[in-house]
Motif scaffolding. Structure first.
Motif, mmCIF file in Angstrom:
data_model
loop_
_atom_site.group_PDB
_atom_site.id
_atom_site.type_symbol
_atom_site.label_atom_id
_atom_site.label_comp_id
_atom_site.label_asym_id
_atom_site.label_seq_id
_atom_site.Cartn_x
_atom_site.Cartn_y
_atom_site.Cartn_z
ATOM 1 N N LEU A 80 0.818 -1.210 0.000
ATOM 2 C CA LEU A 80 0.000 0.000 0.000
ATOM 3 C C LEU A 80 0.855 1.265 0.000
ATOM 4 O O LEU A 80 0.544 2.239 -0.707
ATOM 5 C CB LEU A 80 -0.920 0.001 1.230
ATOM 6 C CG LEU A 80 -2.051 -1.026 1.246
ATOM 7 C CD1 LEU A 80 -2.754 -1.034 2.602
ATOM 8 C CD2 LEU A 80 -3.055 -0.738 0.134
ATOM 9 N N LEU A 81 1.937 1.244 0.772
ATOM 10 C CA LEU A 81 2.776 2.433 0.898
ATOM 11 C C LEU A 81 3.722 2.623 -0.285
ATOM 12 O O LEU A 81 4.093 3.757 -0.610
ATOM 13 C CB LEU A 81 3.597 2.359 2.193
ATOM 14 C CG LEU A 81 2.811 2.490 3.501
ATOM 15 C CD1 LEU A 81 3.708 2.148 4.693
ATOM 16 C CD2 LEU A 81 2.250 3.896 3.652
ATOM 17 N N PHE A 82 4.104 1.503 -0.918
ATOM 18 C CA PHE A 82 5.071 1.568 -2.011
ATOM 19 C C PHE A 82 4.548 0.790 -3.223
ATOM 20 O O PHE A 82 5.102 -0.253 -3.600
ATOM 21 C CB PHE A 82 6.425 1.006 -1.555
ATOM 22 C CG PHE A 82 7.013 1.714 -0.373
ATOM 23 C CD1 PHE A 82 7.732 2.888 -0.536
ATOM 24 C CD2 PHE A 82 6.829 1.216 0.906
ATOM 25 C CE1 PHE A 82 8.275 3.544 0.552
ATOM 26 C CE2 PHE A 82 7.369 1.863 2.008
ATOM 27 C CZ PHE A 82 8.090 3.037 1.833
ATOM 28 N N PRO A 83 3.492 1.282 -3.848
ATOM 29 C CA PRO A 83 2.866 0.527 -4.945
ATOM 30 C C PRO A 83 3.758 0.359 -6.169
ATOM 31 O O PRO A 83 3.536 -0.547 -6.977
ATOM 32 C CB PRO A 83 1.612 1.346 -5.267
ATOM 33 C CG PRO A 83 1.918 2.726 -4.789
ATOM 34 C CD PRO A 83 2.766 2.538 -3.567
ATOM 35 N N GLU A 84 4.769 1.214 -6.314
ATOM 36 C CA GLU A 84 5.656 1.123 -7.479
ATOM 37 C C GLU A 84 6.833 0.185 -7.233
ATOM 38 O O GLU A 84 7.628 -0.065 -8.131
ATOM 39 C CB GLU A 84 6.176 2.525 -7.843
ATOM 40 C CG GLU A 84 5.084 3.544 -8.127
ATOM 41 C CD GLU A 84 4.158 3.100 -9.254
ATOM 42 O OE1 GLU A 84 4.669 2.533 -10.245
ATOM 43 O OE2 GLU A 84 2.940 3.313 -9.145
ATOM 44 N N HIS A 85 6.967 -0.315 -6.002
ATOM 45 C CA HIS A 85 8.073 -1.197 -5.649
ATOM 46 C C HIS A 85 7.611 -2.656 -5.635
ATOM 47 O O HIS A 85 6.419 -2.938 -5.510
ATOM 48 C CB HIS A 85 8.637 -0.854 -4.268
ATOM 49 C CG HIS A 85 9.380 0.446 -4.217
ATOM 50 N ND1 HIS A 85 8.841 1.649 -4.625
ATOM 51 C CD2 HIS A 85 10.642 0.736 -3.779
ATOM 52 C CE1 HIS A 85 9.728 2.615 -4.435
ATOM 53 N NE2 HIS A 85 10.827 2.087 -3.937
ATOM 54 N N GLU A 86 8.551 -3.554 -5.733
ATOM 55 C CA GLU A 86 8.252 -4.973 -5.542
ATOM 56 C C GLU A 86 8.468 -5.311 -4.071
ATOM 57 O O GLU A 86 9.574 -5.185 -3.544
ATOM 58 C CB GLU A 86 9.138 -5.856 -6.412
ATOM 59 C CG GLU A 86 8.802 -7.336 -6.246
ATOM 60 C CD GLU A 86 9.530 -8.240 -7.220
ATOM 61 O OE1 GLU A 86 9.316 -9.459 -7.162
ATOM 62 O OE2 GLU A 86 10.310 -7.720 -8.040
ATOM 63 N N ALA A 87 7.384 -5.711 -3.392
ATOM 64 C CA ALA A 87 7.466 -6.056 -1.976
ATOM 65 C C ALA A 87 7.808 -7.533 -1.838
ATOM 66 O O ALA A 87 7.151 -8.397 -2.420
ATOM 67 C CB ALA A 87 6.147 -5.760 -1.275
ATOM 68 N N ILE A 88 8.846 -7.830 -1.055
ATOM 69 C CA ILE A 88 9.341 -9.199 -0.916
ATOM 70 C C ILE A 88 9.389 -9.565 0.565
ATOM 71 O O ILE A 88 10.011 -8.870 1.371
ATOM 72 C CB ILE A 88 10.738 -9.353 -1.544
ATOM 73 C CG1 ILE A 88 10.683 -9.000 -3.043
ATOM 74 C CG2 ILE A 88 11.265 -10.768 -1.359
ATOM 75 C CD1 ILE A 88 12.027 -9.035 -3.735
ATOM 76 N N LEU A 89 8.721 -10.641 0.914
ATOM 77 C CA LEU A 89 8.685 -11.119 2.296
ATOM 78 C C LEU A 89 9.956 -11.919 2.582
ATOM 79 O O LEU A 89 10.203 -12.954 1.963
ATOM 80 C CB LEU A 89 7.446 -12.001 2.498
ATOM 81 C CG LEU A 89 7.243 -12.648 3.865
ATOM 82 C CD1 LEU A 89 7.130 -11.589 4.955
ATOM 83 C CD2 LEU A 89 6.007 -13.534 3.850
ATOM 84 N N VAL A 90 10.760 -11.418 3.530
ATOM 85 C CA VAL A 90 12.022 -12.090 3.851
ATOM 86 C C VAL A 90 12.064 -12.613 5.280
ATOM 87 O O VAL A 90 13.049 -13.230 5.684
ATOM 88 C CB VAL A 90 13.226 -11.153 3.605
ATOM 89 C CG1 VAL A 90 13.296 -10.734 2.155
ATOM 90 C CG2 VAL A 90 13.175 -9.930 4.524
ATOM 91 N N GLY A 91 11.023 -12.366 6.074
ATOM 92 C CA GLY A 91 10.989 -12.860 7.444
ATOM 93 C C GLY A 91 12.142 -12.323 8.257
ATOM 94 O O GLY A 91 12.411 -11.117 8.285
#
Length: 337
Positions: free
Chosen positions: A243-254
């Motif tokens: 939601l905050l960074f719609p132009e970025h690729e969000a990656i879950l790294v734990g």
């Protein structure tokens, strides 16, 4: 092939190397995970899922006598079936840890007792073996049961489904964990102020076999990503990062922030809840604060100064990494200067 629980996309090479192709449907459903080596590891079920199954079985057995299996819709939206031993309002469900090797609650019995409600309505009562908060926290008052919101929603939903299926006017369900207080001593509960038993938890409803199976694929995804990257630590962090960074690729790294930052090329953003992020920045961040968790710290007057200090120190070490810390409602409560 994509994991419906973590949104992790399995590399084609992993799928081709799978040594148990007959188990790939379980991977597609989220019941298992595929590793880089080609092995398939079964996910277990959380204490919240186990509790929900026991409660549903107890209610159903009021109408259908003996119940040996129940369906539960997990917090992540996946429907599963769990074995129970239920008869005339009393049900047991045993904690299934899957292929997670270090689950101290594996095999633990959860017991639910249901009685019809003459006045109607549905009541859930946490009983023996379920821990409670020993002090007031930001989200919990002292003495309240240590049951997370997703787990409680799953339990109540399961009870309501059983009430409808059994055509009851209402019910009272009491949940106990007979060995809960004993097993809780092997967990972090005593250190974080949860007393008298276990926590009932479950953000997704599943217990991961371990998170190392995804590291190789995640790091490869980071190196292949084009444009901006947001690294996040959990499912809520993933949601707010998108939601905050719609132009970025969000990656879950734990908890693998160190490894992830090592392979980032250029600028990156870390976004998520304060717990893992502050502990990653400084493992001793709580020292001298009088708080037992970072979440508790974030609700005190000390938070602003501590967060500002840690963010500045981190920026010196990682000048090209921006950090955005959010609370559970998505509000930004800390940000790189």
């Amino acid at each position: 092939m994509r994991d419906p629980v973590t949104d992790f996309e399995y590399p084609d090479a992993w799928v081709a190397a799978c040594r148990s192709p007959d188990l790939l449907p379980d991977v597609e459903r989220g019941l298992a995970v595929l590793t880089a080596s080609g092995s398939v590891l079964r996910r277990g079920f959380t204490t919240g899922t186990t509790a929900a199954a026991a409660c549903k079985g107890a209610v159903l057995s009021l109408a259908f006598d003996t119940i040996e299996e129940v369906g539960v819709t997990l917090p992540c939206g996946i429907a599963v079936r769990l074995p129970v031993d239920a008869y005339r309002g009393r049900a047991s469900c045993w904690k299934d840890a899957g292929d997670y090797p270090s689950d101290v609650t594996a095999g633990l019995e959860f017991v639910a007792t249901a009685v019809p409600s003459l006045s109607g309505g549905v009541q859930f009562v946490p009983g023996e073996g379920i821990g409670s908060f020993g002090r007031n926290t930001r989200r919990h008052l002292q003495g309240t049961p240590a049951i997370s919101a997703p787990a409680l929603d799953c339990i109540r939903r399961s009870i309501n489904e059983a009430v409808d299926e059994a055509d009851l006017h209402g019910t009272t369900v009491i949940l106990t964990i007979p060995r809960g207080a004993e097993v809780a001593q092997k967990t972090l509960n005593p250190k974080i102020g949860i007393l008298g038993g276990l926590s009932i938890l479950g953000t997704t409803g599943f217990v991961e076999p371990w998170d190392d199976h995804m590291v190789e694929g995640v790091l490869d995804r980071i190196t292949r990503a084009s444009g901006g990257i947001v690294l996040t630590t959990g499912r809520l962090g993933l949601r707010y990062s998108r939601l905050l960074f719609p132009e970025h690729e969000a990656i879950l790294v734990g908890s693998k922030l160190t490894e992830a930052l090592r392979v980032t090329d250029g600028d990156a953003v870390i976004c998520g809840l304060p717990g893992l992020i502050l502990k990653f920045m400084n493992p001793d961040v709580l020292e001298g604060t009088g708080c037992v968790t970072v979440e508790e710290l974030s609700a005190t007057p000390l938070w602003e100064a501590v967060a500002r200090r840690e963010l500045r120190a981190f920026q010196v070490r990682y000048p090209h990494v921006r950090v955005v810390i959010v609370d559970r409602d998505g509000r930004v409560i800390g940000e790189s200067p």
